[in-house]
Write a protein that holds these residues in place. Sequence first.
Motif, PDB file in Angstrom:
ATOM      1  N   ARG A  60     -29.674 -15.276  18.574  1.00 28.23           N
ATOM      2  CA  ARG A  60     -29.448 -15.251  16.841  1.00 28.23           C
ATOM      3  C   ARG A  60     -28.862 -16.431  16.379  1.00 28.23           C
ATOM      4  O   ARG A  60     -29.529 -16.828  15.252  1.00 28.23           O
ATOM      5  CB  ARG A  60     -28.709 -13.736  16.680  1.00 28.23           C
ATOM      6  N   MET A  61     -27.871 -16.793  16.952  1.00 34.17           N
ATOM      7  CA  MET A  61     -27.089 -17.840  16.456  1.00 34.17           C
ATOM      8  C   MET A  61     -27.812 -19.270  16.257  1.00 34.17           C
ATOM      9  O   MET A  61     -27.990 -20.041  15.369  1.00 34.17           O
ATOM     10  CB  MET A  61     -25.935 -17.973  16.893  1.00 34.17           C
ATOM     11  N   ILE A  62     -28.531 -19.172  17.596  1.00 31.11           N
ATOM     12  CA  ILE A  62     -29.454 -20.684  17.535  1.00 31.11           C
ATOM     13  C   ILE A  62     -30.416 -20.536  16.413  1.00 31.11           C
ATOM     14  O   ILE A  62     -30.992 -21.552  15.669  1.00 31.11           O
ATOM     15  CB  ILE A  62     -29.859 -20.899  19.060  1.00 31.11           C
ATOM     16  N   LEU A  63     -31.355 -19.533  16.423  1.00 29.80           N
ATOM     17  CA  LEU A  63     -32.510 -19.181  15.387  1.00 29.80           C
ATOM     18  C   LEU A  63     -32.230 -19.102  14.005  1.00 29.80           C
ATOM     19  O   LEU A  63     -32.564 -19.702  13.149  1.00 29.80           O
ATOM     20  CB  LEU A  63     -33.083 -17.965  15.690  1.00 29.80           C
ATOM     21  N   SER A  64     -30.697 -18.559  13.785  1.00 28.13           N
ATOM     22  CA  SER A  64     -30.255 -18.736  12.551  1.00 28.13           C
ATOM     23  C   SER A  64     -29.494 -20.043  12.026  1.00 28.13           C
ATOM     24  O   SER A  64     -29.068 -20.411  10.985  1.00 28.13           O
ATOM     25  CB  SER A  64     -29.392 -17.554  12.361  1.00 28.13           C
ATOM     26  N   GLN A  65     -29.469 -21.227  12.972  1.00 28.52           N
ATOM     27  CA  GLN A  65     -28.819 -22.371  12.900  1.00 28.52           C
ATOM     28  C   GLN A  65     -27.204 -22.184  12.664  1.00 28.52           C
ATOM     29  O   GLN A  65     -26.850 -23.012  12.266  1.00 28.52           O
ATOM     30  CB  GLN A  65     -29.662 -23.178  11.718  1.00 28.52           C
ATOM     31  N   GLU A  66     -26.757 -21.005  13.059  1.00 31.91           N
ATOM     32  CA  GLU A  66     -25.254 -20.889  13.216  1.00 31.91           C
ATOM     33  C   GLU A  66     -24.793 -21.952  14.252  1.00 31.91           C
ATOM     34  O   GLU A  66     -23.680 -22.545  14.132  1.00 31.91           O
ATOM     35  CB  GLU A  66     -24.891 -19.798  13.253  1.00 31.91           C
ATOM     36  N   ILE A  67     -25.684 -22.065  15.234  1.00 34.01           N
ATOM     37  CA  ILE A  67     -25.402 -22.890  16.300  1.00 34.01           C
ATOM     38  C   ILE A  67     -26.595 -24.040  16.176  1.00 34.01           C
ATOM     39  O   ILE A  67     -27.955 -23.468  16.254  1.00 34.01           O
ATOM     40  CB  ILE A  67     -25.379 -22.507  17.716  1.00 34.01           C
ATOM     41  N   LYS A  68     -26.449 -25.236  15.701  1.00 36.29           N
ATOM     42  CA  LYS A  68     -27.439 -26.007  15.470  1.00 36.29           C
ATOM     43  C   LYS A  68     -28.089 -26.894  16.643  1.00 36.29           C
ATOM     44  O   LYS A  68     -27.587 -27.147  17.563  1.00 36.29           O
ATOM     45  CB  LYS A  68     -26.968 -27.044  14.285  1.00 36.29           C
ATOM     46  N   PRO A  69     -29.454 -27.308  16.311  1.00 36.45           N
ATOM     47  CA  PRO A  69     -30.010 -28.082  17.480  1.00 36.45           C
ATOM     48  C   PRO A  69     -29.253 -29.556  17.606  1.00 36.45           C
ATOM     49  O   PRO A  69     -28.680 -29.976  16.606  1.00 36.45           O
ATOM     50  CB  PRO A  69     -31.509 -28.514  16.835  1.00 36.45           C
ATOM     51  N   GLY A  70     -29.003 -29.762  18.977  1.00 34.26           N
ATOM     52  CA  GLY A  70     -28.241 -31.037  19.165  1.00 34.26           C
ATOM     53  C   GLY A  70     -26.849 -30.646  19.556  1.00 34.26           C
ATOM     54  O   GLY A  70     -26.087 -31.461  20.215  1.00 34.26           O
ATOM     55  N   GLU A  71     -26.308 -29.658  19.249  1.00 32.14           N
ATOM     56  CA  GLU A  71     -24.911 -28.957  19.743  1.00 32.14           C
ATOM     57  C   GLU A  71     -24.925 -28.781  21.212  1.00 32.14           C
ATOM     58  O   GLU A  71     -25.906 -28.388  21.699  1.00 32.14           O
ATOM     59  CB  GLU A  71     -24.333 -27.819  18.892  1.00 32.14           C
ATOM     60  N   LYS A  72     -23.845 -29.073  21.598  1.00 30.46           N
ATOM     61  CA  LYS A  72     -23.509 -28.785  23.206  1.00 30.46           C
ATOM     62  C   LYS A  72     -22.666 -27.535  23.369  1.00 30.46           C
ATOM     63  O   LYS A  72     -21.412 -27.733  22.889  1.00 30.46           O
ATOM     64  CB  LYS A  72     -22.961 -30.000  23.885  1.00 30.46           C
ATOM     65  N   LEU A  73     -22.913 -26.663  24.056  1.00 28.67           N
ATOM     66  CA  LEU A  73     -22.193 -25.355  24.478  1.00 28.67           C
ATOM     67  C   LEU A  73     -21.602 -25.775  25.764  1.00 28.67           C
ATOM     68  O   LEU A  73     -22.511 -26.020  26.838  1.00 28.67           O
ATOM     69  CB  LEU A  73     -23.372 -24.245  24.395  1.00 28.67           C
TER      70      LEU A  73
END
Length: 222
Positions: free
Chosen positions: A19-32
């Motif tokens: 959910r957080m990735i698709l809502s961009q709460e976690i954005k493309p390019g971030e490292k988890l």
Amino acid sequence: MKKLSNTLIRENAFAELRRMILSQEIKPGEKLNEKEVAEQLGVSRTPVREAFHKLELEGLVEIFPRRYCLVKGVTHGCIREIHLIRSQLEPMAAYHAVDHLSDEDIDQLSSLIEKTKELMVEGNAQKIMELNDQFHRTINEASNLSRIVSILNNMQDYIVSFRYSFISRPELAQRSIDEHEEILFALRKRDKELVKKLVTQHLEGISEYEDVILEDLKPVPN
């Protein structure tokens, strides 16, 4: 990130990260980092590790073993595939919904459109998107085609991530409202073929804005 309960921890960890990735709460390019994410969710590292692998299968992340998990987010191929599925299933669902939508249901759809027009004046893109989703969901569920509805519901997080890109642009939001009114007119006439045609055209119009969507989903710089 919010803490997760002990119930169905594996499923919850995956669903929350997705959910957080698709809502961009976690954005493309971030490292988890597995350990950091586990601490933020309040779970052990095992469900996070499993969630990362499931997200990789969906193409949302790329795992670099013993280093980090790179968020890829929504890609051009993903957008096209989702639009392809919707373009095949939603018109058919709308076609069958004509037989099941009551006059009260159709009045409710009309009310959603009128509320959306009011929100356009306020510029409330988030609420417009919610009403937009409700409009489509009401029609889909009225089809009584449970398997099709299940497939479309499973893609909802993806659809929301796409839809905000054009709903946040007033000229595209207005186009969506106009097309919803045309669909509503066909529903009132109980014209199944016209409903199917208009929903197909509506979804084709959405697919035209792939470049707009991708612009909003560009990865953050390293």
